[in-house]
Design a protein around this motif. Structure first.
Motif, PDB file in Angstrom:
ATOM      1  N   UNK A 167      12.797  -7.670   1.394  1.00  0.00           N
ATOM      2  CA  UNK A 167      11.800  -7.442   2.450  1.00  0.00           C
ATOM      3  C   UNK A 167      11.205  -6.041   2.327  1.00  0.00           C
ATOM      4  N   UNK A 168      12.081  -5.060   2.105  1.00  0.00           N
ATOM      5  CA  UNK A 168      11.626  -3.673   2.002  1.00  0.00           C
ATOM      6  C   UNK A 168      10.758  -3.465   0.763  1.00  0.00           C
ATOM      7  N   UNK A 169      11.166  -4.033  -0.352  1.00  0.00           N
ATOM      8  CA  UNK A 169      10.385  -3.899  -1.584  1.00  0.00           C
ATOM      9  C   UNK A 169       9.010  -4.530  -1.426  1.00  0.00           C
ATOM     10  N   UNK A 170       8.959  -5.692  -0.793  1.00  0.00           N
ATOM     11  CA  UNK A 170       7.678  -6.367  -0.575  1.00  0.00           C
ATOM     12  C   UNK A 170       6.766  -5.522   0.304  1.00  0.00           C
ATOM     13  N   UNK A 171       7.324  -4.943   1.380  1.00  0.00           N
ATOM     14  CA  UNK A 171       6.499  -4.133   2.276  1.00  0.00           C
ATOM     15  C   UNK A 171       5.964  -2.903   1.564  1.00  0.00           C
ATOM     16  N   UNK A 172       6.806  -2.251   0.759  1.00  0.00           N
ATOM     17  CA  UNK A 172       6.364  -1.059   0.050  1.00  0.00           C
ATOM     18  C   UNK A 172       5.242  -1.381  -0.932  1.00  0.00           C
ATOM     19  N   UNK A 173       5.381  -2.485  -1.634  1.00  0.00           N
ATOM     20  CA  UNK A 173       4.339  -2.875  -2.597  1.00  0.00           C
ATOM     21  C   UNK A 173       3.027  -3.190  -1.876  1.00  0.00           C
ATOM     22  N   UNK A 174       3.119  -3.913  -0.760  1.00  0.00           N
ATOM     23  CA  UNK A 174       1.914  -4.240   0.003  1.00  0.00           C
ATOM     24  C   UNK A 174       1.284  -2.985   0.586  1.00  0.00           C
ATOM     25  N   UNK A 175       2.127  -2.056   1.028  1.00  0.00           N
ATOM     26  CA  UNK A 175       1.631  -0.796   1.562  1.00  0.00           C
ATOM     27  C   UNK A 175       0.812  -0.047   0.517  1.00  0.00           C
ATOM     28  N   UNK A 176       1.369   0.095  -0.687  1.00  0.00           N
ATOM     29  CA  UNK A 176       0.665   0.842  -1.721  1.00  0.00           C
ATOM     30  C   UNK A 176      -0.580   0.106  -2.202  1.00  0.00           C
ATOM     31  N   UNK A 177      -0.525  -1.215  -2.227  1.00  0.00           N
ATOM     32  CA  UNK A 177      -1.701  -1.977  -2.649  1.00  0.00           C
ATOM     33  C   UNK A 177      -2.838  -1.868  -1.646  1.00  0.00           C
ATOM     34  N   UNK A 178      -2.507  -1.886  -0.364  1.00  0.00           N
ATOM     35  CA  UNK A 178      -3.528  -1.898   0.681  1.00  0.00           C
ATOM     36  C   UNK A 178      -4.012  -0.502   1.072  1.00  0.00           C
ATOM     37  N   UNK A 179      -3.135   0.471   0.971  1.00  0.00           N
ATOM     38  CA  UNK A 179      -3.418   1.745   1.633  1.00  0.00           C
ATOM     39  C   UNK A 179      -3.583   2.939   0.709  1.00  0.00           C
ATOM     40  N   UNK A 180      -3.265   2.787  -0.538  1.00  0.00           N
ATOM     41  CA  UNK A 180      -3.324   3.955  -1.409  1.00  0.00           C
ATOM     42  C   UNK A 180      -4.292   3.706  -2.555  1.00  0.00           C
ATOM     43  N   UNK A 181      -5.227   4.643  -2.755  1.00  0.00           N
ATOM     44  CA  UNK A 181      -6.010   4.650  -3.977  1.00  0.00           C
ATOM     45  C   UNK A 181      -5.589   5.871  -4.776  1.00  0.00           C
ATOM     46  N   UNK A 182      -6.053   6.042  -6.010  1.00  0.00           N
ATOM     47  CA  UNK A 182      -5.563   7.164  -6.830  1.00  0.00           C
ATOM     48  C   UNK A 182      -5.728   8.531  -6.198  1.00  0.00           C
ATOM     49  N   UNK A 183      -6.720   8.699  -5.312  1.00  0.00           N
ATOM     50  CA  UNK A 183      -6.933  10.002  -4.676  1.00  0.00           C
ATOM     51  C   UNK A 183      -6.278  10.089  -3.294  1.00  0.00           C
ATOM     52  N   UNK A 184      -5.695   9.007  -2.828  1.00  0.00           N
ATOM     53  CA  UNK A 184      -5.003   9.023  -1.543  1.00  0.00           C
ATOM     54  C   UNK A 184      -5.922   9.261  -0.352  1.00  0.00           C
ATOM     55  N   UNK A 185      -7.150   8.714  -0.391  1.00  0.00           N
ATOM     56  CA  UNK A 185      -8.099   9.004   0.680  1.00  0.00           C
ATOM     57  C   UNK A 185      -8.371   7.798   1.581  1.00  0.00           C
ATOM     58  N   UNK A 186      -7.610   6.735   1.398  1.00  0.00           N
ATOM     59  CA  UNK A 186      -7.812   5.563   2.237  1.00  0.00           C
ATOM     60  C   UNK A 186      -7.652   5.925   3.712  1.00  0.00           C
ATOM     61  N   UNK A 187      -8.556   5.420   4.561  1.00  0.00           N
ATOM     62  CA  UNK A 187      -8.556   5.823   5.963  1.00  0.00           C
ATOM     63  C   UNK A 187      -7.288   5.416   6.701  1.00  0.00           C
ATOM     64  N   UNK A 188      -6.725   4.256   6.351  1.00  0.00           N
ATOM     65  CA  UNK A 188      -5.483   3.847   7.003  1.00  0.00           C
ATOM     66  C   UNK A 188      -4.398   4.890   6.773  1.00  0.00           C
ATOM     67  N   UNK A 189      -4.325   5.374   5.560  1.00  0.00           N
ATOM     68  CA  UNK A 189      -3.350   6.407   5.199  1.00  0.00           C
ATOM     69  C   UNK A 189      -3.651   7.707   5.941  1.00  0.00           C
ATOM     70  N   UNK A 190      -4.914   8.099   5.959  1.00  0.00           N
ATOM     71  CA  UNK A 190      -5.302   9.337   6.631  1.00  0.00           C
ATOM     72  C   UNK A 190      -5.005   9.266   8.126  1.00  0.00           C
TER      73      UNK A 190
END
Length: 234
Positions: A167-190
């Motif tokens: 469950x934790x691995x799946x959430x982490x993968x989905x988090x990085x896929x949805x919320x992180x781009x190479x520059x880390x500027x995704x608004x959800x993350x910010x």
């Protein structure tokens, strides 16, 4: 299990129940953020109403350590051992309850023992793998009724009985896929940075107060981007 039987911390410098910790954390945020209309300011930037931000920020504050109520974490805490990696499972539990709609709040819980800057994908997964080795179990499980736990933390929700490393691995993968781009500027993350700040400070204040140093700061704090200093607690 009674309120005074679920612990957030046991060590040489004091004993703190989970109820004491989350109550103090939520009260700190109410007093030093919400009474200053922090949620209103955030609503101008985020896609939530001020009322939703207020409610979800308190929910996040009360659930940021929820994995500590699960075994084997609770047993480890009672023995005075580390609750290493609990923030990962707390984020998974929060996510299972509230879903992707409130992802910035889940991210804030995930990072409440890290600063946002400088923590990349590999570092998070390294912590995940170290957590697996620390607790020596493929899952965490609830050894108390969901309704009883809801009363302890003050959030009326249904808690999952079991949370697995998958469950934790799946959430982490989905988090990085949805919320992180190479520059880390995704608004959800910010946006999650602005949710994280009061949780970090409330968490630290509660631990300091309940563990014997009167709520004094135990670490330096950083100010998130676009958060006015006059809104934040001194």
């Amino acid at each position: 299990m009674l309120n005074d039987e679920i612990f957030a911390y046991k060590g040489k410098d004091g004993v703190e129940t989970l109820k004491e910790h989350v109550d103090e954390c939520a009260n700190f945020i109410e007093e030093h953020y919400l009474k200053r209309n922090y949620h209103v300011m955030l609503s101008r930037k985020m896609c939530y109403s001020a009322e939703i931000i207020r409610d979800m920020l308190i929910n996040a504050a009360r659930l940021h350590d929820i994995a500590k109520a699960y075994e084997p974490y609770q047993g480890r805490i009672k023995r005075g051992d580390s609750a290493f990696g609990h923030e990962i499972f707390s984020a998974v539990i929060f996510h299972k309850i509230f879903g992707f709609e409130y992802l910035p709040f889940t991210i804030a819980i995930l990072y409440h023992h890290h600063t946002m800057s400088g923590t990349n994908h590999s570092e998070i997964f390294a912590r995940f793998n170290r957590t697996r080795n620390t607790i020596k179990s493929s899952e965490i499980s609830l050894d108390v009724g969901s309704k009883e736990l809801a009363k302890v933390v003050g959030v009326n929700v249904e808690f999952p009985e079991v949370v697995t490393f998958e469950d934790a691995k799946k959430m982490l993968r989905e988090f990085f896929e949805r919320c992180m781009n190479p520059r880390g500027t995704n608004l959800t993350y910010v946006f999650s940075v602005s949710i994280l700040h009061p949780i970090l400070r409330g968490d630290d204040f509660a631990a300091g107060k309940n563990r014997g140093n009167g709520g004094k700061r135990r670490q330096k704090y950083w100010i998130p981007v676009n958060v006015p200093r006059d809104i934040l607690c001194d």
